[in-house]
Every structure is written in structure tokens, then in C-alpha cells.
Design a protein around this motif. Structure first.
Motif, PDB file in Angstrom:
ATOM      1  N   LYS A  14       0.829  -1.205   0.000  1.00 12.05           N
ATOM      2  CA  LYS A  14       0.000   0.000   0.000  1.00 12.05           C
ATOM      3  C   LYS A  14       0.863   1.253   0.000  1.00 12.05           C
ATOM      4  N   VAL A  15       1.926   1.214   0.812  1.00 10.42           N
ATOM      5  CA  VAL A  15       2.858   2.341   0.879  1.00 10.42           C
ATOM      6  C   VAL A  15       4.230   1.870   0.416  1.00 10.42           C
ATOM      7  N   GLN A  16       4.719   2.459  -0.664  1.00  9.31           N
ATOM      8  CA  GLN A  16       6.008   2.060  -1.217  1.00  9.31           C
ATOM      9  C   GLN A  16       7.131   2.855  -0.534  1.00  9.31           C
ATOM     10  N   PRO A  17       8.088   2.177   0.054  1.00 10.45           N
ATOM     11  CA  PRO A  17       9.180   2.890   0.736  1.00 10.45           C
ATOM     12  C   PRO A  17      10.214   3.466  -0.229  1.00 10.45           C
ATOM     13  N   ALA A  18      10.216   2.979  -1.462  1.00  9.59           N
ATOM     14  CA  ALA A  18      11.195   3.435  -2.456  1.00  9.59           C
ATOM     15  C   ALA A  18      10.597   3.257  -3.852  1.00  9.59           C
ATOM     16  N   PRO A  19      11.082   3.998  -4.836  1.00 14.15           N
ATOM     17  CA  PRO A  19      10.592   3.851  -6.212  1.00 14.15           C
ATOM     18  C   PRO A  19      10.713   2.406  -6.708  1.00 14.15           C
ATOM     19  N   TYR A  20       9.833   2.029  -7.612  1.00 15.92           N
ATOM     20  CA  TYR A  20       9.779   0.656  -8.114  1.00 15.92           C
ATOM     21  C   TYR A  20      11.129   0.211  -8.670  1.00 15.92           C
ATOM     22  N   GLN A  21      11.773   1.069  -9.454  1.00 15.91           N
ATOM     23  CA  GLN A  21      13.022   0.668 -10.099  1.00 15.91           C
ATOM     24  C   GLN A  21      14.112   0.355  -9.080  1.00 15.91           C
ATOM     25  N   ILE A  22      14.147   1.121  -7.994  1.00 19.81           N
ATOM     26  CA  ILE A  22      15.148   0.863  -6.948  1.00 19.81           C
ATOM     27  C   ILE A  22      14.869  -0.487  -6.286  1.00 19.81           C
ATOM     28  N   ARG A  23      13.594  -0.746  -5.988  1.00 18.87           N
ATOM     29  CA  ARG A  23      13.236  -2.034  -5.381  1.00 18.87           C
ATOM     30  C   ARG A  23      13.544  -3.193  -6.337  1.00 18.87           C
ATOM     31  N   TYR A  24      13.278  -2.979  -7.602  1.00 23.07           N
ATOM     32  CA  TYR A  24      13.536  -4.028  -8.586  1.00 23.07           C
ATOM     33  C   TYR A  24      15.039  -4.333  -8.668  1.00 23.07           C
ATOM     34  N   ASN A  25      15.859  -3.292  -8.652  1.00 26.45           N
ATOM     35  CA  ASN A  25      17.317  -3.483  -8.715  1.00 26.45           C
ATOM     36  C   ASN A  25      17.823  -4.241  -7.497  1.00 26.45           C
ATOM     37  N   VAL A  26      17.273  -3.897  -6.331  1.00 23.05           N
ATOM     38  CA  VAL A  26      17.670  -4.604  -5.110  1.00 23.05           C
ATOM     39  C   VAL A  26      17.258  -6.070  -5.193  1.00 23.05           C
ATOM     40  N   LEU A  27      16.048  -6.313  -5.674  1.00 24.29           N
ATOM     41  CA  LEU A  27      15.543  -7.682  -5.810  1.00 24.29           C
ATOM     42  C   LEU A  27      16.454  -8.515  -6.706  1.00 24.29           C
ATOM     43  N   GLN A  28      16.896  -7.942  -7.811  1.00 26.80           N
ATOM     44  CA  GLN A  28      17.777  -8.672  -8.723  1.00 26.80           C
ATOM     45  C   GLN A  28      19.116  -9.008  -8.054  1.00 26.80           C
ATOM     46  N   LYS A  29      19.603  -8.087  -7.234  1.00 29.10           N
ATOM     47  CA  LYS A  29      20.859  -8.355  -6.524  1.00 29.10           C
ATOM     48  C   LYS A  29      20.687  -9.495  -5.520  1.00 29.10           C
ATOM     49  N   VAL A  30      19.530  -9.527  -4.867  1.00 29.42           N
ATOM     50  CA  VAL A  30      19.251 -10.603  -3.902  1.00 29.42           C
ATOM     51  C   VAL A  30      19.180 -11.941  -4.622  1.00 29.42           C
ATOM     52  N   VAL A  31      18.512 -11.960  -5.780  1.00 30.16           N
ATOM     53  CA  VAL A  31      18.398 -13.193  -6.579  1.00 30.16           C
ATOM     54  C   VAL A  31      19.788 -13.700  -6.959  1.00 30.16           C
TER      55      VAL A  31
END
Length: 399
Positions: free
Chosen positions: A10-27
Motif C-alpha cells: 500500500k505504501v512504497q518505501p522506495a521507487p519501483y526501479q530501486i526495489r527491482y534493482n535490489v531484488l535482482q541483486k538478492v536473486v
């Protein structure tokens, strides 16, 4: 096949692209260590989602995601081996945390005591000269006009320190500039201004009505209060972590709060606001955390020393622990021989590591996010040292 994308909130702590980049690093990190049996995508989405949920801002999201990535690398993808940040792993055989004998801990501490020559090179008063024996020199320092004019340590303006209480315009930056490798210029963290900026704020983002200074030599410091050598104080063998908060006064840079923590019990054994000798000019509240000094709720400098220089607190046999503790002992006007300074133990080129950075890097402890707290800083310093020596962070019972 699972589509790898940040979970919706509901509340995004950071822009989508930043979250997506972090997710890819975790993967990629999970795949590198093959810790999820082919479910790296699902596991990464779960971990990143947890970070996003507990982050209230973009800044906290970046911080928490960096902690996650660091812990994944540290444990090779096996986060279940980590307890709460800064806590040592559970002993798998006994089911309890590791413990250490007090005598072994003392031996380890003895190995990292700082040599006298190193202390002197780092600004500690090692008692090489008697700084309190020449009253004529003290009078000269206080009255000779050649010593009156000094540069303000905030705005670098020359001023007469005997007129320090006269109104002035002191414009400065609250934090020092850092070099930005991308722009190749200095940048002030406090306001974002750069060294090439031509705006009004380039001169400083804060204005105060007085200039300030701090004594640079032990001789100047001794004009306010003499140095005391703890070698002449007999007492118990103990280990103490200490931290002071300071303020600017009409007499320079003085201590306004002292906290002392026992190394083995992690209990605060002394904590008090201390009245300075001079008239307060700036309490440095945003850093010191002290907003007022009430005589009824604080101690005089002499009363404070009478309580902390004694058999069961600071004495000749005490091991004192601090970070950049030359500043603390100098405002306390103490000469002490058994010192462990984490700023010296963790050198960073020609600069010293900040306690804030060390606490995060070494024990995942986040400090100084707002006003400083001397008790928090003393405990963080203690934890950093324990981690370096392999001493259990939360052990309070010793055999």
C-alpha cells in the motif's frame, strides 16, 4: 514459473526501479550460493518484501536492503544462522550462546592496549611535561594579546576570543564536505551544496550569533582546569567504556555530559550532565543531545571528578575504552595509561573511522541517527571491541 518482481504494498518505501534493482541483486546472491534449491526467485521476493515492509522511507529501505545483502554474503545465503543484528551465533552443540572466562577476556584486552607513543601521536596527553606548574605562563596565555586572536573553528573567521560573547555572524556548514567521485568535487552532506556552488547557502547552511574555538594545546587546556594523572589513584582492576558530549562555551570546548559503562556487565555506572566552567554559547544539541543544563539536575566539574576518580571507578588499574577518546580524556583533563581506542584499532587510511560506520559494519548496530547519546556511543564502542576480540557481545555473567 514465478515472475520475479517486487511485491505490491500500500505504501512504497522506495521507487519501483530501486526495489527491482535490489531484488535482482538478492536473486543473484542467492543463486551464487545455491542456498534455495532452485527457488532463488521466490525466496528473494520474500526477503525483499520483508525489507520493504519494515522500511518507512527510501533512506531506511536502502539501509535495510544493504544489511540484507551483506548478511546474505556473510552467511553464504543461510540467514537462519544469524540471530538479531550484533548478536553472536548460538552454540549448536549446547543450545546456548558462547561464553568466555573473565580471565581470558582480560588477556585479550591486554593485547590491544595502545602504546604510549601511539597515544601521544593521536592527541593524548601522556604526561610528558608538567603543564600545571607555570602560573606565569598561564596568566600570559589568558592576557597576552598575541594569543587572543584565533580562527573560529566553524567559519574560519579571525576573532578576539576575549570578545567571544560579543554579537557576530558565524555562518558555516553543520557537517564537513565529502568528495563526490562522480562529480569530482566536494559536497556538504548537511545541505547538498557543493564547493563550486555560487548560491548564498554555499557560505554555510547555518548561522549562529557567536564565533567559537577550542584549545589546541594541553597548556591552553590547563588554563581552565589542571590535568590529573590517574597513576596516583589506587583501586580495583576494572574495564570501563566512556563517552563525553561537548559544547562550546566562552572558554572554548568543554564537557557537558559524561557516561561510563562497565565492560563486563554492560551496566551504566555513571551518567550525568556536567556544568561547564564558561558561559554556554552553543550546546551543540543536534549532536550532543543536551538541550539545557540545570544546576539542580547537574554536577560541577569538581564534583564529577570526585565521584569518578576513585577506588571502584577510574583509577591506575582501570582499562578505559573509547572511540577517539583523546577528545574525551582531554575535556576530562585526565592522563591515563591503559587505553583501548577503537578509532586507532580500525584505521582508515590517513583518516579515522567514524563510530557510526564501525558500529554498522562490525556489529550491525545503527547509532547516531539523530542526536548523539553518550550512553549509546559508549556501549556501541564496547560492542565493536568485543566483536574484534571474539568476546561474546551480550555475556554479563563471567566465571
Amino acid at each position: 514459473m514465478v515472475t520475479i518482481r517486487p511485491v505490491d504494498l500500500k505504501v512504497q518505501p522506495a521507487p519501483y526501479q530501486i526495489r527491482y534493482n535490489v531484488l535482482q541483486k538478492v536473486v543473484k546472491t542467492l543463486e551464487k550460493f545455491e542456498a534455495t534449491s532452485g527457488n532463488a526467485g521466490s525466496r528473494a521476493m520474500e526477503l525483499e518484501g520483508n525489507v520493504a515492509r519494515k522500511s518507512g522511507s527510501s533512506q531506511s529501505y536502502r539501509f535495510n536492503s544493504s544489511v540484507l545483502l551483506r548478511d546474505l554474503i556473510k552467511t553464504k545465503g543461510k540467514l537462519e544462522e544469524i540471530e538479531a543484528p550484533g548478536v553472536r551465533a548460538v552454540n549448536k552443540r549446547s543450545g546456548s550462546r558462547e561464553t568466555m572466562a573473565r580471565s581470558n577476556a582480560i588477556k585479550l584486552l591486554g593485547k590491544v592496549l595502545i602504546e604510549k607513543s601511539v597515544l601521544a601521536a593521536n592527541g593524548y596527553n601522556t604526561g610528558a611535561a608538567d603543564l600545571n606548574s607555570n602560573p606565569d605562563r598561564t596568566l600570559d596565555l589568558l592576557t597576552n594579546s598575541d594569543h587572543n586572536y584565533i580562527s573560529c573553528i566553524r567559519c574560519n573567521t579571525k576573532f578576539d576570543k576575549l570578545q567571544i560573547l560579543s554579537p557576530a555572524t558565524c555562518r558555516f556548514h553543520v557537517q564537513r564536505k565529502r568528495y563526490n567521485r562522480e562529480t569530482r568535487e566536494g559536497e556538504y552532506v548537511c545541505c547538498g551544496e557543493t564547493t563550486s556552488s555560487t548560491s548564498f547557502l554555499a557560505l554555510g547552511c547555518k548561522t549562529m550569533p557567536h564565533h567559537v574555538f577550542r584549545a589546541e594545546t594541553f597548556e591552553e587546556m590547563a588554563t581552565i582546569s589542571v590535568f590529573r594523572d590517574t597513576s596516583y589513584i589506587d583501586g580495583d582492576h576494572n574495564v570501563l567504556a566512556l563517552d563525553c558530549e561537548m559544547a562550546f562555551t566562552s572558554l572554548g570546548y568543554e564537557m557537558i555530559r559524561l557516561t561510563i559503562v562497565d565492560f563486563f556487565t554492560s551496566k551504566i555506572v555513571f551518567d550525568s550532565i556536567v556544568q561547564p566552567f564558561g558561559q554556554v554559547i552553543d550546546l551543540n544539541s543536534e549532536f550532543s543531545g543536551v538541550h539545557a543544563i540545570e544546576k539542580s539536575e547537574s554536577m560541577t566539574f569538581d564534583k564529577m571528578l570526585s565521584q569518578v576518580l576513585c577506588k571502584n571507578m577510574i583509577n591506575a588499574n582501570s582499562v578505559l575504552i573509547g572511540h577517539g577518546m583523546e577528545n574525551d580524556l582531554n575535556v576530562l583533563r585526565l592522563i591515563h595509561k591503559k587505553i583501548i581506542d577503537t578509532a586507532i584499532l580500525y584505521p582508515r587510511g590517513k583518516f579515522k573511522s567514524s563510530l557510526k560506520d564501525l558500529a554498522f559494519e562490525v556489529v550491525s548496530k545503527r547509532i547516531q541517527n539523530g542526536e548523539h547519546d553518550s550512553s549509546e556511543d559508549a556501549i556501541a564502542t564496547m560492542c565493536v571491541l568485543k566483536a574484534k576480540l571474539g568476546i561474546p557481545l551480550h555475556q554479563t555473567v563471567w566465571s
